[in-house]
Design an enzyme around this catalytic site. Structure first.
Site, mmCIF file in Angstrom:
data_model
loop_
_atom_site.group_PDB
_atom_site.id
_atom_site.type_symbol
_atom_site.label_atom_id
_atom_site.label_comp_id
_atom_site.label_asym_id
_atom_site.label_seq_id
_atom_site.Cartn_x
_atom_site.Cartn_y
_atom_site.Cartn_z
ATOM 1 N N SER A 95 0.835 -1.163 -0.030
ATOM 2 C CA SER A 95 -0.078 -0.071 0.036
ATOM 3 C C SER A 95 0.915 1.315 -0.007
ATOM 4 O O SER A 95 1.780 1.256 -0.955
ATOM 5 C CB SER A 95 -0.938 -0.069 1.159
ATOM 6 N N ASP A 224 -9.560 -5.329 -4.300
ATOM 7 C CA ASP A 224 -8.761 -4.524 -3.567
ATOM 8 C C ASP A 224 -10.026 -3.080 -3.553
ATOM 9 O O ASP A 224 -10.293 -2.512 -4.368
ATOM 10 C CB ASP A 224 -7.687 -4.075 -3.854
ATOM 11 N N HIS A 253 -7.597 -5.613 -0.111
ATOM 12 C CA HIS A 253 -6.455 -4.816 0.294
ATOM 13 C C HIS A 253 -5.464 -5.367 1.272
ATOM 14 O O HIS A 253 -4.235 -5.633 1.148
ATOM 15 C CB HIS A 253 -6.670 -3.547 0.541
#
Length: 273
Positions: A95, A224, A253
């Site tokens: 991320s 995601d 995610h």
């Protein structure tokens, strides 16, 4: 506990285990190096030296009103890598951490970095634009900032639903995993948590991706809900020169469960190549 001190006096906490070729893990927002606890053990068991740090303002690192931006995050990472004199280094970033390791590798990693792995990562650019129609509307990011400012404790609890795909049929995310996300999030200083939203969403990593001259594994779940794959991995793979794209059907995610098990296997295989 091990710390390094940056040029502006911020103490960066890090974990460092094992021996062998080094692998450095960079966490997502609003987490800490503890998000990588499984990988730290697993990769050390496979003969790697593993390092994971808490980004400034996160976890056990100093809280700072300044420097909560991607250039400084990359500079902090450079200070850590230089202090430990890491070479033949593989970087793994999830991320926000994916953006951090891409910027570090592009701007500071020459002669040190040998491979890069991004997982559900924010590059090349997260915000919706005419050129990036599948991106995230700025209003959604404003909503994150508002939630953090108004009641970050409840906001982090609520965020675990889309983060881990708990709203999807067949989800196996446990309450314990959701609680641990909340626990890590509550360790982030409010200023750092707020500012980091702009850092991960409004930083353009296009030129950083173009500058990478080492093999890059781009891993992303196709469900995601935080960093949509169309605006991220599918665009990044067209920019990097030595890229491999790995898509995980139905994966969220957050890195958990069967997705985490397969991802770890794939990263270990990539590092061994």
């Amino acid at each position: 506990m091990p710390f390094i001190t940056t040029s502006d006096g911020v103490e960066i906490f890090y974990q460092d285990f094992g021996s062998g070729r080094p692998v450095l893990f960079s966490h997502g927002w609003p987490l800490s190096s503890e998000a990588w606890e499984r990988e730290l053990k697993l990769f050390a068991d496979h003969g790697y030296r593993v390092i994971a740090h808490d980004r400034r303002g996160h976890g056990r690192s100093s809280r700072s009103r300044t420097g909560n931006d991607m250039d400084t995050y990359a500079a902090d990472l450079a200070a850590l890598v230089d202090a430990l004199d890491l070479r033949d280094l593989s970087l793994v970033g999830h991320s926000t951490g994916g953006g951090e390791v891409v910027r570090y590798a592009a701007r500071h990693g020459a002669g040190r970095v040998s491979k890069v792995v991004t997982v559900g990562a924010v590059p090349p650019y997260m915000i919706v634009t005419e050129e990036n129609p599948d991106g995230t509307p700025l209003e959604a990011l404003d909503g994150i900032r508002a939630g953090v400012l108004a009641d970050r404790s409840q906001f982090y609890q609520d965020l675990t639903t889309p983060f881990f795909g708990a709203d999807r049929e067949g989800s196996t995310i446990s309450q314990g995993q959701r609680d641990d996300f909340w626990r890590q999030g509550m360790l982030v200083g409010l200023q750092s948590a707020y500012d980091c939203v702009k850092a991960f969403s409004e930083t353009d990593f296009t030129e950083d991706l173009r500058a990478l001259d080492v093999p890059v594994l781009i891993a992303h779940g196709d469900d995601d809900q935080i960093v949509p794959i169309k605006a991220a991995a599918y665009r990044s793979i067209d920019i990097v020169r030595l890229g491999t794209l790995k898509v995980y059907p139905g994966a969220p995610h957050g890195i958990v469960g069967a997705y985490q098990e397969q991802l770890d296997k794939d990263i270990l295989e990539f590092l061994a190549e």
